[in-house]
Design a protein around this motif. Structure first.
Motif, PDB file in Angstrom:
ATOM      1  N   LYS A   1       0.820  -1.219   0.000  1.00  0.00           N
ATOM      2  CA  LYS A   1       0.000   0.000   0.000  1.00  0.00           C
ATOM      3  C   LYS A   1       0.852   1.265   0.000  1.00  0.00           C
ATOM      4  O   LYS A   1       0.521   2.242  -0.643  1.00  0.00           O
ATOM      5  N   HIS A   2       1.904   1.276   0.784  1.00  0.00           N
ATOM      6  CA  HIS A   2       2.690   2.506   0.906  1.00  0.00           C
ATOM      7  C   HIS A   2       3.577   2.699  -0.328  1.00  0.00           C
ATOM      8  O   HIS A   2       4.174   1.742  -0.805  1.00  0.00           O
ATOM      9  N   PRO A   3       3.636   3.935  -0.840  1.00  0.00           N
ATOM     10  CA  PRO A   3       4.468   4.160  -2.032  1.00  0.00           C
ATOM     11  C   PRO A   3       5.923   3.700  -1.841  1.00  0.00           C
ATOM     12  O   PRO A   3       6.552   3.237  -2.796  1.00  0.00           O
ATOM     13  N   TYR A   4       6.441   3.783  -0.632  1.00  0.00           N
ATOM     14  CA  TYR A   4       7.810   3.315  -0.402  1.00  0.00           C
ATOM     15  C   TYR A   4       7.905   1.794  -0.563  1.00  0.00           C
ATOM     16  O   TYR A   4       8.809   1.287  -1.232  1.00  0.00           O
TER      17      TYR A   4
ATOM     18  N   GLY B   1       6.072  17.309   7.618  1.00  0.00           N
ATOM     19  CA  GLY B   1       5.191  16.499   6.771  1.00  0.00           C
ATOM     20  C   GLY B   1       5.728  15.103   6.562  1.00  0.00           C
ATOM     21  O   GLY B   1       6.509  14.590   7.363  1.00  0.00           O
ATOM     22  N   CYS B   2       5.335  14.474   5.460  1.00  0.00           N
ATOM     23  CA  CYS B   2       5.722  13.081   5.231  1.00  0.00           C
ATOM     24  C   CYS B   2       7.220  12.975   4.961  1.00  0.00           C
ATOM     25  O   CYS B   2       7.778  13.711   4.154  1.00  0.00           O
ATOM     26  N   LEU B   3       7.867  12.038   5.625  1.00  0.00           N
ATOM     27  CA  LEU B   3       9.316  11.890   5.499  1.00  0.00           C
ATOM     28  C   LEU B   3       9.728  11.325   4.140  1.00  0.00           C
ATOM     29  O   LEU B   3      10.883  11.378   3.756  1.00  0.00           O
ATOM     30  N   PHE B   4       8.760  10.799   3.414  1.00  0.00           N
ATOM     31  CA  PHE B   4       9.060  10.181   2.122  1.00  0.00           C
ATOM     32  C   PHE B   4       8.763  11.133   0.963  1.00  0.00           C
ATOM     33  O   PHE B   4       8.976  10.811  -0.193  1.00  0.00           O
ATOM     34  N   GLN B   5       8.281  12.353   1.289  1.00  0.00           N
ATOM     35  CA  GLN B   5       7.722  13.200   0.231  1.00  0.00           C
ATOM     36  C   GLN B   5       8.679  13.499  -0.916  1.00  0.00           C
ATOM     37  O   GLN B   5       8.268  13.540  -2.069  1.00  0.00           O
ATOM     38  N   SER B   6       9.969  13.708  -0.634  1.00  0.00           N
ATOM     39  CA  SER B   6      10.869  14.109  -1.716  1.00  0.00           C
ATOM     40  C   SER B   6      11.080  12.984  -2.724  1.00  0.00           C
ATOM     41  O   SER B   6      11.543  13.200  -3.831  1.00  0.00           O
ATOM     42  N   ARG B   7      10.728  11.754  -2.339  1.00  0.00           N
ATOM     43  CA  ARG B   7      10.968  10.630  -3.246  1.00  0.00           C
ATOM     44  C   ARG B   7       9.664  10.012  -3.747  1.00  0.00           C
ATOM     45  O   ARG B   7       9.689   9.070  -4.528  1.00  0.00           O
ATOM     46  N   CYS B   8       8.555  10.537  -3.265  1.00  0.00           N
ATOM     47  CA  CYS B   8       7.284   9.860  -3.507  1.00  0.00           C
ATOM     48  C   CYS B   8       6.666  10.285  -4.837  1.00  0.00           C
ATOM     49  O   CYS B   8       6.480  11.462  -5.094  1.00  0.00           O
ATOM     50  N   PRO B   9       6.347   9.318  -5.697  1.00  0.00           N
ATOM     51  CA  PRO B   9       5.739   9.664  -6.981  1.00  0.00           C
ATOM     52  C   PRO B   9       4.295  10.134  -6.825  1.00  0.00           C
ATOM     53  O   PRO B   9       3.711  10.638  -7.781  1.00  0.00           O
ATOM     54  N   GLU B  10       3.711   9.959  -5.630  1.00  0.00           N
ATOM     55  CA  GLU B  10       2.302  10.311  -5.467  1.00  0.00           C
ATOM     56  C   GLU B  10       2.088  11.436  -4.478  1.00  0.00           C
ATOM     57  O   GLU B  10       0.971  11.631  -3.988  1.00  0.00           O
ATOM     58  N   ALA B  11       3.163  12.163  -4.150  1.00  0.00           N
ATOM     59  CA  ALA B  11       3.059  13.201  -3.126  1.00  0.00           C
ATOM     60  C   ALA B  11       2.004  14.247  -3.493  1.00  0.00           C
ATOM     61  O   ALA B  11       1.861  14.627  -4.656  1.00  0.00           O
ATOM     62  N   MET B  12       1.258  14.680  -2.491  1.00  0.00           N
ATOM     63  CA  MET B  12       0.207  15.688  -2.684  1.00  0.00           C
ATOM     64  C   MET B  12       0.561  16.904  -1.826  1.00  0.00           C
ATOM     65  O   MET B  12       1.492  16.851  -1.031  1.00  0.00           O
ATOM     66  N   ASN B  13      -0.195  17.931  -1.959  1.00  0.00           N
ATOM     67  CA  ASN B  13       0.075  19.119  -1.153  1.00  0.00           C
ATOM     68  C   ASN B  13       0.043  18.834   0.341  1.00  0.00           C
ATOM     69  O   ASN B  13       0.895  19.295   1.092  1.00  0.00           O
ATOM     70  N   ILE B  14      -0.933  18.041   0.747  1.00  0.00           N
ATOM     71  CA  ILE B  14      -1.094  17.752   2.171  1.00  0.00           C
ATOM     72  C   ILE B  14       0.164  17.080   2.743  1.00  0.00           C
ATOM     73  O   ILE B  14       0.488  17.230   3.923  1.00  0.00           O
ATOM     74  N   CYS B  15       0.886  16.392   1.899  1.00  0.00           N
ATOM     75  CA  CYS B  15       2.056  15.640   2.360  1.00  0.00           C
ATOM     76  C   CYS B  15       3.182  16.558   2.806  1.00  0.00           C
ATOM     77  O   CYS B  15       4.054  16.169   3.569  1.00  0.00           O
ATOM     78  N   ARG B  16       3.172  17.808   2.312  1.00  0.00           N
ATOM     79  CA  ARG B  16       4.283  18.708   2.571  1.00  0.00           C
ATOM     80  C   ARG B  16       4.356  19.116   4.040  1.00  0.00           C
ATOM     81  O   ARG B  16       5.433  19.155   4.625  1.00  0.00           O
TER      82      ARG B  16
ATOM     83  N   ARG C   1       2.512  15.406   8.805  1.00  0.00           N
ATOM     84  CA  ARG C   1       3.104  14.091   8.990  1.00  0.00           C
ATOM     85  C   ARG C   1       1.978  13.066   9.096  1.00  0.00           C
ATOM     86  O   ARG C   1       1.137  13.175   9.987  1.00  0.00           O
ATOM     87  N   PRO C   2       1.924  12.113   8.154  1.00  0.00           N
ATOM     88  CA  PRO C   2       0.830  11.132   8.252  1.00  0.00           C
ATOM     89  C   PRO C   2       0.996  10.221   9.470  1.00  0.00           C
ATOM     90  O   PRO C   2       2.113   9.934   9.883  1.00  0.00           O
ATOM     91  N   GLN C   3      -0.123   9.789  10.043  1.00  0.00           N
ATOM     92  CA  GLN C   3      -0.111   8.845  11.166  1.00  0.00           C
ATOM     93  C   GLN C   3      -0.322   7.435  10.639  1.00  0.00           C
ATOM     94  O   GLN C   3      -0.922   7.259   9.589  1.00  0.00           O
TER      95      GLN C   3
ATOM     96  N   ARG D   1       1.047   4.265   6.811  1.00  0.00           N
ATOM     97  CA  ARG D   1       1.245   5.663   7.190  1.00  0.00           C
ATOM     98  C   ARG D   1       1.346   6.485   5.910  1.00  0.00           C
ATOM     99  O   ARG D   1       2.423   6.659   5.365  1.00  0.00           O
ATOM    100  N   CYS D   2       0.218   6.947   5.408  1.00  0.00           N
ATOM    101  CA  CYS D   2       0.234   7.660   4.135  1.00  0.00           C
ATOM    102  C   CYS D   2      -1.096   8.354   3.916  1.00  0.00           C
ATOM    103  O   CYS D   2      -2.145   7.782   4.180  1.00  0.00           O
ATOM    104  N   HIS D   3      -1.020   9.591   3.388  1.00  0.00           N
ATOM    105  CA  HIS D   3      -2.234  10.376   3.156  1.00  0.00           C
ATOM    106  C   HIS D   3      -3.090   9.868   2.010  1.00  0.00           C
ATOM    107  O   HIS D   3      -4.193  10.363   1.797  1.00  0.00           O
ATOM    108  N   LEU D   4      -2.578   8.902   1.255  1.00  0.00           N
ATOM    109  CA  LEU D   4      -3.406   8.346   0.183  1.00  0.00           C
ATOM    110  C   LEU D   4      -4.600   7.598   0.749  1.00  0.00           C
ATOM    111  O   LEU D   4      -5.565   7.329   0.047  1.00  0.00           O
ATOM    112  N   TYR D   5      -4.484   7.224   2.024  1.00  0.00           N
ATOM    113  CA  TYR D   5      -5.561   6.438   2.625  1.00  0.00           C
ATOM    114  C   TYR D   5      -6.304   7.301   3.615  1.00  0.00           C
ATOM    115  O   TYR D   5      -5.680   7.994   4.420  1.00  0.00           O
TER     116      TYR D   5
HETATM  117  S1  SF4 Z   1       1.905  10.715   2.644  1.00  0.00           S
HETATM  118 FE1  SF4 Z   1       2.092  11.646   0.638  1.00  0.00          FE
HETATM  119  S2  SF4 Z   1       4.298  11.835   0.266  1.00  0.00           S
HETATM  120 FE2  SF4 Z   1       3.994  10.428   1.966  1.00  0.00          FE
HETATM  121  S3  SF4 Z   1       3.968   8.449   1.049  1.00  0.00           S
HETATM  122 FE3  SF4 Z   1       1.836   9.062   1.166  1.00  0.00          FE
HETATM  123  S4  SF4 Z   1       1.422  10.094  -0.763  1.00  0.00           S
HETATM  124 FE4  SF4 Z   1       3.634   9.902  -0.614  1.00  0.00          FE
END
Ligand code: SF4
Ligand SMILES: Nc1ncnc2c1ncn2[C@@H]1O[C@H](COP(=O)(O)OP(=O)(O)OP(=O)(O)O)[C@@H](O)[C@H]1O
Ligand SMILES: Nc1ncnc2c1ncn2[C@@H]1O[C@H](COP(=O)(O)OP(=O)(O)O)[C@@H](O)[C@H]1O
Ligand code: SF4
Ligand SMILES: [Mg+2]
Ligand SMILES: [Mg+2]
Lengths: 363, 361
Positions: free
Chosen positions: A267-270, A305-320, A323-325, A336-340
């Motif tokens: 599920k997680h982009p990472y 925000g999300c620690l993976f954002q700089s590498r994430c192909p699906e990063a959104m504004n909210i991710c900046r 920090r997702p729980q 742990r991702c805002h996609l869900y």
């Molecule tokens: S929270 Fe955003 S930046 Fe982080 S993994 Fe999910 S989609 Fe990518």
């Protein structure tokens, strides 16, 4: 976001099935930090995982994401400048953090033991094999000399060391990498622990030797019912050995699920990136490999925000900025991702009002 | 049927860039207070293969089997004990070192240890240009900047030092250093083994792009078979200083014949938890290369070894279509897979016995 004094509240951190299981070890919201010259390295920052009796939890993630530090924290082997600054390590009904040093020594090597990532640093170069194992037994068992010797030979044989009567006299530098790893395992098994923490037990070994060692661990696990925390960055090893998997990134668990669901649908982009970027024997040779762009951020320059954002192909504004729980999905796994969509703790249903509001505000 | 042959043709044809013929490299082992030579490490023994222009030739095997030795001897970093190496048809022992260096370069496994920490990245990359007196300082700087951009390191960083870069970036710097002289041939010695998994694929893609762009020929050394399968056109499998099997990549991975190659492939963990398989595990460890076993070097670990395997060294034999195997009973395991279950059963039994006899029940 629900935080008390800057410490995130433990929400639904464990997959549902794990939480309801017969837990041997439960690490809750563990935080281990290192104070270095130019700041604090949050090597483990709010990590929760649990291991059921007889089961294997795989811990995966790239170099520096906190796998070893979390296991060393369980064993209370963190040394300055590091310190466990928060969380609980529940071992059956005791919090290992509350034990005295003396009580902890009794647990370590007896009820829980560990195979370390660097065998040479864990083995004492001036002691021969017999003495290393004998030392563990002296600490935990009221054995006579003769009993100690017999048990030593027995465990050396158990881990497949030929001619153990001769090998007890060998010093670590006289052994090959594979043999050294077997001696480490023998030491860890001398007192028949209920839980073995194995930190990259085969990473430094050739594949044929790795196959031997994994088979050995599998056999011992089946015979003794020992539970296992297996740390590795090799997803193949995870697939073959683990029941559950926690994926770590920069000091946090980003996804946690049973092994079949995780590989069937990461599920997680990472996690997805890890799975698709590694060439396997199935990879199409004519295609370019998919990659995760960039590299793991420096632990002292982590973003808001999300620690993976700089590498994430699906990063959104909210991710900046947010920090997702970790949260539990309908099928009981956690991610742990805002996609869900965020759910309030303990409830299945509507997204949290503030999460919806934030998402709306930035989009 | 199988005929005895060498995997390297005797006449060097035009499409062959590098030809390795009967390459042997022994290292002296010294001991005693006088440090006399008391034996030799047989790091590579009678190794032969040809690398065609523009292809990626893979060398795989367990650590210590001699891969690096072969790679470095080709580049004459080590002088060979015996045997010849031809580059574009010319005997490299007769070529000038500078000419060699302009044509053949190496990328090392360890992106940390292989870059001098006291020299700027630009200095490291440009060293070859300076040594060969190529261009004016101006022109050299342009070339350094160009190659940095090609390998994906911003040329703004030319004045920085290696410790300021991550492992993947350092490996890119190592690649830039190797490519700045625009060689035709590159030895890639475990170029991704030390890197994080997410970085490995970036570097593998880069190597593939560069090959297309510059028409490079690679000798790709690795122990990870999945990586080798992805990267290489042809593969040679080494065991204890010898090539035991060689074939085109698709052929090797669908019809591996040598018992060692099969075991090696079987040992790779498969990232698919729904696949439950019985795996063959070869017992024991690599014997000492100072004193390799008589006969077949794999006989101490081979579950199907015969009497002959302890007396006679199996030659590398041609099984057609560029598939070479060094095993006395290779015919039994050849072709189109039919013998595989039989071998599995036998090997599996032998191994189970070995495991049983070595453990207390
Ligand atoms: S929270 Fe955003 S930046 Fe982080 S993994 Fe999910 S989609 Fe990518
Ligand atoms: N003694 C220390 N002082 C300062 N920082 C440390 C120390 N030990 C670990 N760290 C930092 O803690 C973080 C987590 O380290 P850890 O060893 O747990 O990583 P890991 O996931 O086991 O990685 P690997 O796959 O390389 O073994 C890293 O950023 C590391 O640099
Ligand atoms: N410079 C050297 N001096 C002595 N022995 C060496 C040297 N280089 C390699 N060897 C030995 O030669 C054998 C093959 O080594 P190497 O080519 O490095 O293997 P690989 O690259 O396949 O791991 C090993 O036994 C190794 O210890
Ligand atoms: S020659 Fe004999 S020992 Fe060697 S691989 Fe073949 S069967 Fe095994
Ligand atoms: Mg570690
Ligand atoms: Mg090597």
């Amino acid at each position: 976001m629900s935080e008390v004094n800057g410490v995130p509240e433990p929400g639904l951190q464990l997959p549902e099935r794990v939480e309801k299981g017969d837990l041997l070890l439960s690490v809750q919201n563990l935080r281990t930090h290192f104070r270095v010259r130019d700041g604090i390295v949050r090597a483990v920052d709010g990590v929760s995982y649990a291991i059921e009796r007889g089961k294997t939890l795989g811990l995966v993630g790239e170099s520096g994401c906190g796998k070893s530090v979390s296991a060393l924290s369980v064993m209370r082997l963190i040394r300055a400048p590091g310190d466990i600054v928060g969380g609980e390590v529940m071992w059956q009904d005791r919090n290992l953090r509350d034990l005295s040093d003396r009580e902890m020594r009794r647990v370590r090597g007896d009820e829980i033991s560990m195979i370390f990532q660097e065998p040479m640093t864990a083995l004492n170069p001036v002691f021969n094999t017999g003495n290393q194992i004998g030392e563990v037994l002296r600490e935990h068992r009221d054995f006579t000399r003769k009993q100690r010797y017999e048990r030593t030979i027995e465990v050396l044989r158990l881990v497949g060391i030929p001619q153990p009567e001769q090998r007890v006299k060998a010093y670590p530098h006289e052994l090959s990498g594979g043999m050294r790893q077997r001696v480490m395992i023998a030491m860890a098994l001398a007192c028949e622990p209920q839980l073995l923490l194995a930190d990259e037990p085969t990473t430094a070994l050739d594949v044929t030797i790795q196959a031997q060692i994994l088979e050995l661990i599998r056999e011992i696990r089946a015979r003794t019912g020992m539970a296992l925390l297996l740390i590795t960055h090799d997803l193949g090893v995870i697939a073959e050995m683990a029941d559950d998997v926690a994926v770590m990134y920069t000091g946090e668990v980003v996804e946690y699920a049973d092994v079949k669901s995780l590989f069937a649908a990461p599920k997680h982009p990472y996690t997805r990136g890890l799975m698709t970027s590694i060439p396997s024997l199935m990879t199409d040779r004519t295609e370019r490999l998919s990659t995760i762009r960039g590299s793991v951020p420096h632990m002292m320059r982590l973003p808001e925000g999300c620690l993976f954002q700089s590498r994430c192909p699906e990063a959104m504004n909210i991710c900046r900025d947010n920090r997702p729980q970790l949260q539990r999905l309908d099928d009981g796994r956690t991610v742990r991702c805002h996609l869900y969509p965020q759910r309030p703790s303990g409830h299945d249903g509507e997204p949290l009002p503030q999460a919806r509001a934030t998402a709306g505000a930035v989009n | 049927m199988a005929t005895e042959a060498s995997a390297s043709g005797n006449g060097v044809s035009d499409d062959v860039l590098v030809s390795v013929q009967n390459l042997t490299k022994h290292f002296p082992v010294r001991g005693g207070i006088l440090l006399r030579t008391i034996g030799h490490v047989h790091a590579a023994d009678e190794v032969s293969f040809d690398i065609k222009r523009g292809e990626t030739f893979g060398l795989v095997g367990e650590s210590g089997c001699g891969k690096t030795t072969v790679g470095r001897t080709i580049l004459r970093i080590y002088p060979p004990t015996s045997g010849e190496i031809y580059f574009g048809g010319e005997d490299v022992s007769k070529l000038d070192r500078k000419v060699l260096a302009r044509n053949m370069q190496i990328i090392f496994q360890d992106p940390y240890g292989s870059l001098d920490p006291r020299i700027t990245v630009g200095g490291i990359i440009g060293e070859g240009l300076e040594v060969h007196g190529i261009g004016t300082p101006e022109e050299r700087n342009d070339q350094i900047r160009e190659i940095m951009d090609i390998v994906g390191i911003s040329s703004h960083y030319a004045q920085r030092y290696p410790h300021e870069f991550s492992g993947g970036q350092r490996q890119r710097i190592g690649i830039a250093r190797a490519l700045v002289l625009r060689p035709q041939f590159l030895v890639c010695d475990e170029p991704v083994s030390a890197l994080d998994v997410s970085i490995q694929s970036q570097i593998l893609n880069l190597l593939r792009d560069l090959q297309g762009e510059f028409g490079l020929t690679y000798l790709f050394i690795a122990h990870n078979l999945a990586v080798v399968r992805y990267v290489c056109d042809r593969v040679a499998v080494m065991y204890l200083g010898k090539i035991v099997e060689q074939a085109d990549t698709p052929e090797l991975f669908s019809n591996a014949i040598h018992p060692y190659t099969r075991a090696l492939m079987d040992a790779i963990p498969v990232p698919d938890p729904s696949e439950q398989r019985e795996r063959l595990i070869i017992p024991g460890e690599l014997p000492s290369p100072t004193n390799p076993p008589q006969g077949c070097r794999f006989n101490t670990r081979c579950a199907v070894a015969q009497d002959v395997c302890f007396n006679e060294e199996p030659p590398l034999r041609d099984f057609g279509d560029g598939h070479f195997v060094a095993c006395h009973v290779a015919e039994d395991f050849d072709r189109r897979g039919t013998a595989l279950p039989q071998l599995s059963g036998e090997m599996h039994e032998a191994i189970t016995d070995a495991v049983r006899s070595s453990s207390t029940e």
